[in-house]
Design a protein around this motif. Structure first.
Motif, short mmCIF file in Angstrom:
data_model
loop_
_atom_site.label_atom_id
_atom_site.label_comp_id
_atom_site.label_asym_id
_atom_site.label_seq_id
_atom_site.Cartn_x
_atom_site.Cartn_y
_atom_site.Cartn_z
N VAL A 642 -15.52 17.79 -2.05
CA VAL A 642 -16.65 17.68 -1.11
C VAL A 642 -17.79 18.61 -1.50
CG1 VAL A 642 -15.08 17.13 0.81
CG2 VAL A 642 -15.87 19.48 0.50
N ASP A 643 -18.98 18.25 -1.06
CA ASP A 643 -20.13 19.14 -1.12
C ASP A 643 -20.58 19.36 0.32
OD1 ASP A 643 -20.55 19.47 -3.95
OD2 ASP A 643 -21.08 17.34 -3.98
N ASP A 645 -23.50 20.80 2.83
CA ASP A 645 -24.90 21.20 2.92
C ASP A 645 -24.99 22.32 3.96
OD1 ASP A 645 -27.58 21.48 3.58
OD2 ASP A 645 -28.04 19.37 3.16
N GLU A 650 -23.68 19.07 6.91
CA GLU A 650 -23.17 17.75 6.49
C GLU A 650 -22.18 17.90 5.33
OE1 GLU A 650 -26.08 14.99 5.03
OE2 GLU A 650 -24.62 13.36 5.02
N VAL A 651 -21.07 17.16 5.46
CA VAL A 651 -20.06 17.17 4.39
C VAL A 651 -20.15 15.84 3.66
CG1 VAL A 651 -17.61 17.27 3.84
CG2 VAL A 651 -18.52 18.62 5.76
N LYS A 652 -20.34 15.89 2.35
CA LYS A 652 -20.30 14.66 1.56
C LYS A 652 -18.99 14.63 0.81
CE LYS A 652 -24.80 12.78 0.71
NZ LYS A 652 -25.89 13.76 0.88
N VAL A 653 -18.17 13.59 1.06
CA VAL A 653 -16.92 13.47 0.30
C VAL A 653 -17.28 12.78 -1.02
CG1 VAL A 653 -14.58 12.54 0.25
CG2 VAL A 653 -15.57 13.32 2.41
N ARG A 654 -17.28 13.57 -2.06
CA ARG A 654 -17.74 13.02 -3.34
C ARG A 654 -16.65 12.18 -3.99
NH1 ARG A 654 -18.69 16.57 -8.32
NH2 ARG A 654 -18.95 18.26 -6.83
N ARG A 655 -15.41 12.69 -3.94
CA ARG A 655 -14.30 11.91 -4.51
C ARG A 655 -13.07 12.09 -3.64
NH1 ARG A 655 -13.26 13.02 -10.73
NH2 ARG A 655 -11.82 11.30 -10.43
N GLU A 714 -19.78 4.40 5.59
CA GLU A 714 -19.50 5.82 5.74
C GLU A 714 -18.31 6.28 4.90
OE1 GLU A 714 -21.73 4.38 9.00
OE2 GLU A 714 -19.66 3.85 8.63
N PRO A 716 -15.63 7.06 2.03
CA PRO A 716 -15.76 7.31 0.59
C PRO A 716 -15.16 6.16 -0.22
CG PRO A 716 -14.64 9.13 1.73
CD PRO A 716 -14.74 8.01 2.69
N ARG A 771 -20.83 17.67 11.89
CA ARG A 771 -21.88 18.50 11.29
C ARG A 771 -22.13 19.73 12.13
NH1 ARG A 771 -26.39 14.00 9.65
NH2 ARG A 771 -24.89 12.67 8.64
#
Ligand code: MCN
Length: 784
Positions: A642-643, A645, A650-655, A714, A716, A771
């Motif tokens: 995750v990344d 912000d 905000e959490v972005k689940v990248r993989r 939404e 991943p 968030r």
């Protein structure tokens, strides 16, 4: 995607990604759901719900409702008392639930009256006109307040306490001594929030009494036979006078295991009004009254040596079961399978205890993607291991590797009494680490941290326990657990398969046909699978707890082998040899060592009905009841990247990579579909889903505006893979898979976010990681 194919070259259909046989029906809009049922003279039922979480009922006036055109009757709790139908037993026997409130309401939206009318609209309009005079009382919303027993919520119970039950497992004193001696001890209160499975189709039923007084009951049930028995016990209708039919189901996820008050009301309505009655929940009714899961407050304590070797585990849980302990828990243990909380690790000693309390919330203790407390347990231990890794500044993968139960230790007796059948935890984790490029991700993370960016990698290496089960461990309604299968092969080599389970989307019409086709050398397309009708299917305990493959799947394989043994005698007759000289090679019978002298099962089937041979019983069928010797223990290694912000939270689940091991795979495409679905639910649980109650006892997520369902936008992109460690006691080596992704994934997501925030000193945030919560944790950490 690596939907690993475990098909050997010789398999006919096992391990192959055969397309689902049921899908043409669903994709062309021809599924047959309860709400599709239309019967002549059918009335519609609507339920009156309490707006208060805790109140005395001073009076109920039906008059205005009865005056609405088309309204035929209104029933209240007092009417049910008169008919001795006021109470529903719950599946585990520790409590019972009021069908319609009598004297007092105990949660917001509790069922107070039922209205029967010619149209759904009239029933709903009239329900709003039932005039209930309430005297509001202060609600008790937190189990920590409830445990003080200052207000006793349940007048009907003799024990005069809000405490429902205590459960414990393991060595209390030994665990405390080991913790006292440990070089490092970490402890954290971890909350598994109250949530709801929210299937696309809510609960519903149609009740009809025929001219002979027999009840035909179409219902969204994951366990139709258990419903039949329960309805008989509650209503006194003899069981032979009840037929339960569970048609196509639009998702269950545990919501459709319990018997709900609405079902009893619909049956009563059909009985007194002598005409069929339909009841279909609204979305809000579904989200406010039926099927809540979790609500576990878990104090997790892990002891370890400085090198990371774990020494002891203690978990103390407070469970909030709401107003009635309506647990659909399929075990005689109130805490279900929480004992799997030692996870994939060698804890020399452990102790888990749980106390459950009543509150003025809707009845809890059911399940979300079933799992019956395994999700809570797995979340607790996988979070706990990461908190320990953080404390020891150890890589979480290395901490896990150090403590895994090793491949050569199976069968492994866990400190809390389970015997794990098989597994390869280290091999599965290594596959995941390699596939995702773990070392490279850690390098990237170090670079980002140096730049002040928050990237996290979260691991969860969980152990599941499925296949309820072995009768020595589990029972419901006093019924020991098992499942059943029946196979009838027709003269032309086609056939019909029936089990006591009931698919709600899992694809049994396909995988059951594959199991039997493989054992008998027949075409799975010509093996019809029927489930869900108690008049035709053998008695079974239903589909939940990922038990269908471990239990009914095993029953099917064994029943097919019985059919094969019978067929062998017929083959011997056709081949003019002794049965003991007939072997089963490449899905045919042949005279031992003579491939040129062979017959197919299709040829044998015809002979079984036309010329079976002297002394051979005609026909080709078998039925079987199966009580497995043990549960099965699937496992997996999940990794989230995750990344976060820091400005917005905000959490972005990248993989997200999921490597699952469910033993021998019957259909890799179906397994992958199960994993995708379960991961999407796990993602929802981690980031968006909770049914919170405010201090006044209002359910704050009674619709899909508040209770969020992720769509493919939404969610991943899921990366999946598998390892195969067969179960040694399952006839085809299969374990269950349905719940695994939900059991394993929440901790991977949360671990990833906590890993991202580790430089700030944040150790834990309770799900859902919205968030706002993440943003506040960052702000608080920065301010500290
Ligand atoms: N399977 C397989 N090979 C294996 C294991 C399973 O091919 N080694 C296949 C099975 O044959 C079956 C499917 O995967 O077609 C799921 O099997 P299993 O793990 O035995 O689980 P159950 O069939 O008992 O389903 C229960 C499980 C639970 S507990 C919930 S809740 C749940 C779930 O499955 N609810 C679901 N998956 C769901 N999927 C859909 N679409 N809808 C639901 O309501």
């Amino acid at each position: 995607t690596d939907a690993t194919n475990n098909a050997g070259p010789q398999t006919l259909t096992m391990g192959k990604g055969m397309k689902r046989k049921e899908d043409p029906r669903f994709l062309t809009g021809n599924g047959n759901y309860v709400d599709d049922m239309r019967l002549p003279g059918m009335l519609y039922m609507a339920i009156v719900h309490s707006p208060y979480p805790h109140a005395n009922i001073k009076s109920i006036d039906k008059e205005a409702a009865l005056a609405v055109p088309g309204v035929k009757a209104v029933i209240t709790g007092e009417d049910l008392v008169a008919a001795s139908l006021a109470w529903l037993p719950t599946f585990h026997g520790f409590d019972k639930q009021m069908v319609l409130a009598v004297g007092k309401v105990l949660f917001q939206h509790q069922e107070v009256a039922a209205v029967f009318a010619e149209t759904r609209e009239a029933a709903r309009d009239a329900a709003e006109l039932v005039d209930v005079d309430y005297e509001p009382l202060d609600p008790v919303i937190s189990p920590f307040d409830s445990m003080k027993d200052e207000v006793i919520l349940r007048d009907d119970r003799e024990d005069r306490t809000n405490h429902i039950y205590h459960w414990d497992s393991g060595d209390r004193d030994g665990t405390q001594a080991a913790l006292d001696d440990s070089e490092v001890v970490v402890t954290e209160r971890i909350y598994a929030p109250r949530c709801h499975p929210a299937p696309l189709e809510p609960c519903g039923c149609v009740a009809q009494f025929d001219a002979m007084g027999r009840l035909h009951f179409w219902v969204t049930s994951q366990a139709p036979h258990v419903y039949r028995t329960a309805i008989s016990l509650v209503t006194g209708i003899p069981e032979d006078k009840i037929r339960v039919i569970s048609p196509d189901i639009g998702g269950g996820f545990g919501n459709k295991v319990p018997v709900y008050p609405g079902y009893v009301c619909a049956i009563v309505g059909a009985l007194i009004l002598k005409t069929p009655v339909k009841w279909i929940e609204t979305r809000t009714e579904n989200l406010t009254t039926t099927g809540f899961a979790r609500d576990y407050h878990m104090d997790v304590t892990i002891g370890a040596k400085k090198d990371g070797t774990v020494t002891a585990l203690k978990v103390k849980t407070v469970a909030d079961h709401g107003a009635f302990d309506a647990a659909a828990d399929p075990s005689k243990y109130p805490a279900g399978m929480f004992g799997v909380v030692t996870g994939s690790y060698q804890f020399p000693v452990a102790f888990a205890e749980l106390d459950a309390y009543f509150t003025n919330k809707a009845p809890g203790g059911v399940a979300y993607r079933c799992s019956f407390r395994v999700t809570e347990a797995s979340y607790a231990i996988e979070r706990g291991m990461d908190i320990l890794a953080q404390k020891l500044t150890m890589d979480p993968a290395e901490l896990r590797r150090k403590n895994f139960v090793r491949k050569d230790q199976f069968p492994y007796d866990s400190a809390l009494g389970f015997t794990y059948d098989s597994g390869d935890y280290e091999g599965t984790m290594d596959k995941a680490l390699n596939q995702i490029g773990y070392a490279e991700l850690r390098r990237e993370q170090a670079e980002k941290r140096a730049r002040g960016e928050y990237m996290g990698i979260g691991i969860s290496t969980f152990t599941e326990v499925v296949g309820a089960g072995p009768s020595k461990h589990f029972d419901i309604l006093g019924i020991k657990m098992f499942d059943s299968a029946e196979i009838r092969i027709h003269p032309t080599g086609t056939g019909i398969i029936r089990t006591g389970t009931k698919s709600q989307g899992q694809g049994h019409e396909t995988t059951w046909a594959q199991i039997v086709a493989e054992e008998l050398g027949l075409d799975p397309q010509n093996l019809l699978v029927e489930e869900g009708d108690t008049d035709t299917a053998p008695y079974g305990l239903g589909t939940y707890a990922s038990r269908s493959t471990p239990v009914a799947g095993a029953a099917l394989a064994l029943a097919a082998r019985r059919v094969r043994e019978k067929a062998r005698k017929v083959a011997a007759h056709l081949l003019e040899a002794a049965p003991e000289d007939i072997e089963w090679v490449e899905h045919r019978f042949q005279v031992m060592g003579v491939p040129s002298r062979s017959v197919t099962m299709k040829e044998v089937a015809f002979a079984a009905y036309t010329n079976p041979g002297e002394g051979n019983e005609p026909g080709l069928e078998a039925s079987l009841y199966y009580d497995p010797p043990n549960m099965t223990f699937p496992h997996g290694a999940y990794i989230a990247v995750v990344d976060v912000d820091a400005e917005t939270g905000e959490v972005k689940v990248r993989r997200f990579l999921a490597i699952d091991d469910c033993g021998t795979v019957i259909n890799p495409m179906i397994v992958e579909g199960q994993v995708h679905g379960g991961l999407t639910e796990g993602f929802a649980i981690a980031f968006m889903q909770e049914i919170p109650y405010d201090e006044q006892g209002n359910n704050m997520a009674p619709n899909f505006m508040e209770y969020l369902i992720p769509t493919s936008v939404e969610a991943p992109v899921w990366e999946t893979g598998s390892t195969v460690t067969p179960s040694p006691h399952h006839p085809i080596g299969a374990k269950g898979v349905g719940e695994s992704p939900n059991v394993g994934s929440p901790a991977a997501f949360v671990n990833a976010v906590m890993d991202a925030l580790a430089p700030l000193g944040v150790t834990h945030i309770d799900m859902p990681l919205t968030r706002e919560k993440v943003w506040r944790a960052i702000r608080n950490a920065e301010a500290a």
